[in-house]
Motif scaffolding. Sequence first.
Motif, PDB file in Angstrom:
ATOM      1  N   ARG A  20      11.386  57.017  72.299  1.00 58.44           N
ATOM      2  CA  ARG A  20      10.803  57.016  70.951  1.00 58.44           C
ATOM      3  C   ARG A  20      10.422  55.601  70.515  1.00 58.44           C
ATOM      4  NH1 ARG A  20      14.793  59.013  68.650  1.00 58.44           N
ATOM      5  NH2 ARG A  20      15.661  57.308  67.399  1.00 58.44           N
ATOM      6  N   TRP A  21      11.327  54.650  70.739  1.00 63.15           N
ATOM      7  CA  TRP A  21      11.070  53.286  70.291  1.00 63.15           C
ATOM      8  C   TRP A  21       9.990  52.586  71.112  1.00 63.15           C
ATOM      9  CZ3 TRP A  21      16.850  51.576  69.461  1.00 63.15           C
ATOM     10  CH2 TRP A  21      17.288  52.075  68.218  1.00 63.15           C
ATOM     11  N   GLU A  22       9.813  52.999  72.345  1.00 60.05           N
ATOM     12  CA  GLU A  22       8.790  52.363  73.173  1.00 60.05           C
ATOM     13  C   GLU A  22       7.397  52.609  72.599  1.00 60.05           C
ATOM     14  OE1 GLU A  22       8.268  51.384  77.851  1.00 60.05           O
ATOM     15  OE2 GLU A  22       9.031  53.364  77.331  1.00 60.05           O
ATOM     16  N   HIS A  23       7.237  53.705  71.871  1.00 57.14           N
ATOM     17  CA  HIS A  23       5.945  54.067  71.299  1.00 57.14           C
ATOM     18  C   HIS A  23       5.894  53.842  69.787  1.00 57.14           C
ATOM     19  CE1 HIS A  23       4.865  55.765  75.180  1.00 57.14           C
ATOM     20  NE2 HIS A  23       6.018  56.395  75.177  1.00 57.14           N
ATOM     21  N   ASP A  24       6.887  53.103  69.273  1.00 58.81           N
ATOM     22  CA  ASP A  24       6.958  52.806  67.843  1.00 58.81           C
ATOM     23  C   ASP A  24       6.619  51.329  67.646  1.00 58.81           C
ATOM     24  OD1 ASP A  24       7.624  52.276  65.205  1.00 58.81           O
ATOM     25  OD2 ASP A  24       9.508  53.401  65.260  1.00 58.81           O
ATOM     26  N   ASP A  25       5.447  51.059  67.085  1.00 62.91           N
ATOM     27  CA  ASP A  25       4.991  49.675  66.938  1.00 62.91           C
ATOM     28  C   ASP A  25       5.858  48.860  65.990  1.00 62.91           C
ATOM     29  OD1 ASP A  25       2.921  50.155  68.674  1.00 62.91           O
ATOM     30  OD2 ASP A  25       1.445  50.566  67.091  1.00 62.91           O
ATOM     31  N   SER A  26       6.659  49.525  65.169  1.00 57.01           N
ATOM     32  CA  SER A  26       7.511  48.779  64.233  1.00 57.01           C
ATOM     33  C   SER A  26       8.772  48.241  64.915  1.00 57.01           C
ATOM     34  CB  SER A  26       7.906  49.672  63.050  1.00 57.01           C
ATOM     35  OG  SER A  26       8.764  50.731  63.464  1.00 57.01           O
ATOM     36  N   VAL A  27       9.047  48.694  66.120  1.00 57.87           N
ATOM     37  CA  VAL A  27      10.200  48.204  66.888  1.00 57.87           C
ATOM     38  C   VAL A  27       9.696  47.199  67.921  1.00 57.87           C
ATOM     39  CG1 VAL A  27      12.074  48.801  68.466  1.00 57.87           C
ATOM     40  CG2 VAL A  27      11.507  50.332  66.559  1.00 57.87           C
ATOM     41  N   SER A  28      10.136  45.950  67.791  1.00 56.61           N
ATOM     42  CA  SER A  28       9.709  44.898  68.722  1.00 56.61           C
ATOM     43  C   SER A  28      10.733  44.639  69.813  1.00 56.61           C
ATOM     44  CB  SER A  28       9.447  43.593  67.959  1.00 56.61           C
ATOM     45  OG  SER A  28       8.411  43.757  67.020  1.00 56.61           O
ATOM     46  N   LEU A  52      17.402  56.943  83.609  1.00 58.66           N
ATOM     47  CA  LEU A  52      17.564  56.002  82.499  1.00 58.66           C
ATOM     48  C   LEU A  52      17.618  54.568  83.021  1.00 58.66           C
ATOM     49  CD1 LEU A  52      18.179  55.202  79.558  1.00 58.66           C
ATOM     50  CD2 LEU A  52      20.603  55.714  80.034  1.00 58.66           C
ATOM     51  N   ASN A  53      18.370  54.328  84.075  1.00 57.42           N
ATOM     52  CA  ASN A  53      18.451  52.980  84.644  1.00 57.42           C
ATOM     53  C   ASN A  53      17.080  52.461  85.036  1.00 57.42           C
ATOM     54  OD1 ASN A  53      21.382  54.091  86.478  1.00 57.42           O
ATOM     55  ND2 ASN A  53      21.292  53.210  84.425  1.00 57.42           N
ATOM     56  N   ALA A  54      16.269  53.325  85.658  1.00 56.74           N
ATOM     57  CA  ALA A  54      14.917  52.934  86.057  1.00 56.74           C
ATOM     58  C   ALA A  54      14.044  52.649  84.844  1.00 56.74           C
ATOM     59  CB  ALA A  54      14.292  54.019  86.928  1.00 56.74           C
ATOM     60  N   HIS A  55      14.194  53.446  83.801  1.00 55.76           N
ATOM     61  CA  HIS A  55      13.405  53.243  82.586  1.00 55.76           C
ATOM     62  C   HIS A  55      13.748  51.911  81.940  1.00 55.76           C
ATOM     63  CE1 HIS A  55      11.871  55.016  78.491  1.00 55.76           C
ATOM     64  NE2 HIS A  55      11.064  54.097  78.992  1.00 55.76           N
ATOM     65  N   ILE A  56      15.020  51.581  81.903  1.00 54.07           N
ATOM     66  CA  ILE A  56      15.445  50.294  81.354  1.00 54.07           C
ATOM     67  C   ILE A  56      14.812  49.140  82.125  1.00 54.07           C
ATOM     68  CG2 ILE A  56      17.446  48.754  81.097  1.00 54.07           C
ATOM     69  CD1 ILE A  56      19.101  51.311  80.455  1.00 54.07           C
ATOM     70  N   ALA A  57      14.777  49.254  83.441  1.00 49.23           N
ATOM     71  CA  ALA A  57      14.241  48.179  84.277  1.00 49.23           C
ATOM     72  C   ALA A  57      12.757  47.943  84.044  1.00 49.23           C
ATOM     73  CB  ALA A  57      14.489  48.500  85.749  1.00 49.23           C
ATOM     74  N   ARG A  58      12.024  48.980  83.670  1.00 48.03           N
ATOM     75  CA  ARG A  58      10.572  48.828  83.483  1.00 48.03           C
ATOM     76  C   ARG A  58      10.191  48.922  82.003  1.00 48.03           C
ATOM     77  NH1 ARG A  58       8.603  53.784  82.329  1.00 48.03           N
ATOM     78  NH2 ARG A  58       9.912  55.555  82.878  1.00 48.03           N
ATOM     79  N   TYR A  59      11.166  48.790  81.120  1.00 48.36           N
ATOM     80  CA  TYR A  59      10.897  48.955  79.687  1.00 48.36           C
ATOM     81  C   TYR A  59       9.859  47.948  79.222  1.00 48.36           C
ATOM     82  CZ  TYR A  59      12.131  50.842  75.114  1.00 48.36           C
ATOM     83  OH  TYR A  59      12.117  51.503  73.896  1.00 48.36           O
ATOM     84  N   SER A  60       8.942  48.388  78.405  1.00 46.99           N
ATOM     85  CA  SER A  60       7.796  47.557  78.024  1.00 46.99           C
ATOM     86  C   SER A  60       8.099  46.580  76.895  1.00 46.99           C
ATOM     87  CB  SER A  60       6.620  48.455  77.629  1.00 46.99           C
ATOM     88  OG  SER A  60       6.963  49.274  76.517  1.00 46.99           O
ATOM     89  N   LYS A  61       9.263  46.704  76.280  1.00 52.27           N
ATOM     90  CA  LYS A  61       9.665  45.795  75.210  1.00 52.27           C
ATOM     91  C   LYS A  61      10.936  45.059  75.624  1.00 52.27           C
ATOM     92  CE  LYS A  61       7.660  48.708  71.590  1.00 52.27           C
ATOM     93  NZ  LYS A  61       7.887  49.451  70.323  1.00 52.27           N
ATOM     94  N   GLY A  65      14.789  46.104  60.409  1.00 55.10           N
ATOM     95  CA  GLY A  65      13.690  45.173  60.583  1.00 55.10           C
ATOM     96  C   GLY A  65      12.900  45.526  61.837  1.00 55.10           C
ATOM     97  N   ARG A  66      12.705  44.542  62.715  1.00 50.28           N
ATOM     98  CA  ARG A  66      11.962  44.747  63.959  1.00 50.28           C
ATOM     99  C   ARG A  66      12.861  45.188  65.101  1.00 50.28           C
ATOM    100  NH1 ARG A  66       9.253  38.971  64.543  1.00 50.28           N
ATOM    101  NH2 ARG A  66       8.633  39.870  66.550  1.00 50.28           N
ATOM    102  N   LEU A  67      14.135  45.365  64.818  1.00 54.75           N
ATOM    103  CA  LEU A  67      15.126  45.622  65.866  1.00 54.75           C
ATOM    104  C   LEU A  67      15.559  47.081  65.910  1.00 54.75           C
ATOM    105  CD1 LEU A  67      17.135  44.425  68.001  1.00 54.75           C
ATOM    106  CD2 LEU A  67      18.773  44.215  66.107  1.00 54.75           C
ATOM    107  N   GLY A  68      15.559  47.647  67.114  1.00 57.16           N
ATOM    108  CA  GLY A  68      16.189  48.925  67.352  1.00 57.16           C
ATOM    109  C   GLY A  68      17.523  48.679  68.032  1.00 57.16           C
ATOM    110  N   HIS A  69      18.611  49.161  67.447  1.00 64.34           N
ATOM    111  CA  HIS A  69      19.964  48.842  67.919  1.00 64.34           C
ATOM    112  C   HIS A  69      20.676  50.119  68.376  1.00 64.34           C
ATOM    113  CE1 HIS A  69      23.993  46.524  67.035  1.00 64.34           C
ATOM    114  NE2 HIS A  69      23.866  46.910  68.294  1.00 64.34           N
ATOM    115  N   ILE A  70      21.097  50.123  69.637  1.00 61.39           N
ATOM    116  CA  ILE A  70      21.868  51.230  70.206  1.00 61.39           C
ATOM    117  C   ILE A  70      23.305  50.760  70.367  1.00 61.39           C
ATOM    118  CG2 ILE A  70      22.191  52.705  72.233  1.00 61.39           C
ATOM    119  CD1 ILE A  70      19.159  52.414  72.734  1.00 61.39           C
TER     120      ILE A  70
END
Length: 371
Positions: free
Chosen positions: A52-60, A102-111, A22-27
Amino acid sequence: MGPETIGPETSNHEDVLVERRGRLGHIVLNRPKAINALTHGMVKTIAATLERWEHDDSVSTVLITGAGERGLCAGGDIVAIYTDAKAGGNDSARFWADEYALNAHIARYSKPYVAVMDGVVLGGGVGVSAHGSVRVVTERSRVGMPETGIGFVPDVGGTFLLSRAPGELGTHLGLTAGPVTGADAIAIGLADHFVPSEALAGLAIALETRDVAEAIAAVATAAPVSALLEQRHWIDDCYASDDATEIVERLSASPVEAARAAASAILAKSPTAVSVTLESLRRARALGTLEEVLDQEFRVSVRFARGTELVEGVRAQVIDKDRTPHWSPPALADVSRSAIEAYFAGLDGSDPPLRELGLSSMTAEQDRRTP
């Protein structure tokens, strides 16, 4: 909470399961026998997936969980770090560079990045969860930075988080290396929401179609009283010093039994690791961004990988399991100021600080918390 294998995107990277439903990306961290301890390959897979998911509009929404029933993540692969440290620490430096980015990216993640901090969440596990925008704990959560017990220091942005906890609670946790409950994690700023573990599967399903705030509100409950927060009176008093020896003296002289137990716990740790951890926390408190703190942690971590304390600590606790580490120097009073400061000096050209790897140029959004 185990992974499901339905939906338009399912990818198996062995140690990391990557799924979109659905709208979820699950790691899903997928090393349950090792309580999902992070390897360098896992870090790279998570980083690439988030990009990849940050630029995928189908992942909310992004969700991260751990396979098995024991916990989200017990930290980095200590045996691999031990082996590399004995060989000079070069591989560990590369691992930390990617992990901290990676830790820094998580902290500023846009979703919305929802981290389920169920069960054991230690060290590197904190790095992939507590920097997220939506951090969920349960009645089974045991969250901590145990590094001083193996002759190391809190990293993955841990000193950033602990230095911003109320009063001196973060100093107490950093030096004693003990885990806290989910309620404590919320009280000190490492988590946001308390959700009963039995509701986690339903939360994951809800996130496939519903907004994060709505899905969380449907299952979250009031957190229990934080036992740690109730001890802040003696913790703030005893840990107010910038000198580790003085802190232990104050703890030892306290009429509070828990304070005296904390003194004993600290004295069992590497004197060098304790002293450098305290200095790291004080410096982190004065730094403005997570990236700056990660840059500092990288320099310190590389030097521990090339010293004796980390190797000896892992040997005693994990390899030989004799629980009798021989620290050098053996006492807090023997750790000189110059020795402490040497851990924070700039690295030479063979070990570029994180700023040269592009980390410090990133924009942190540390105050962003959806819901």
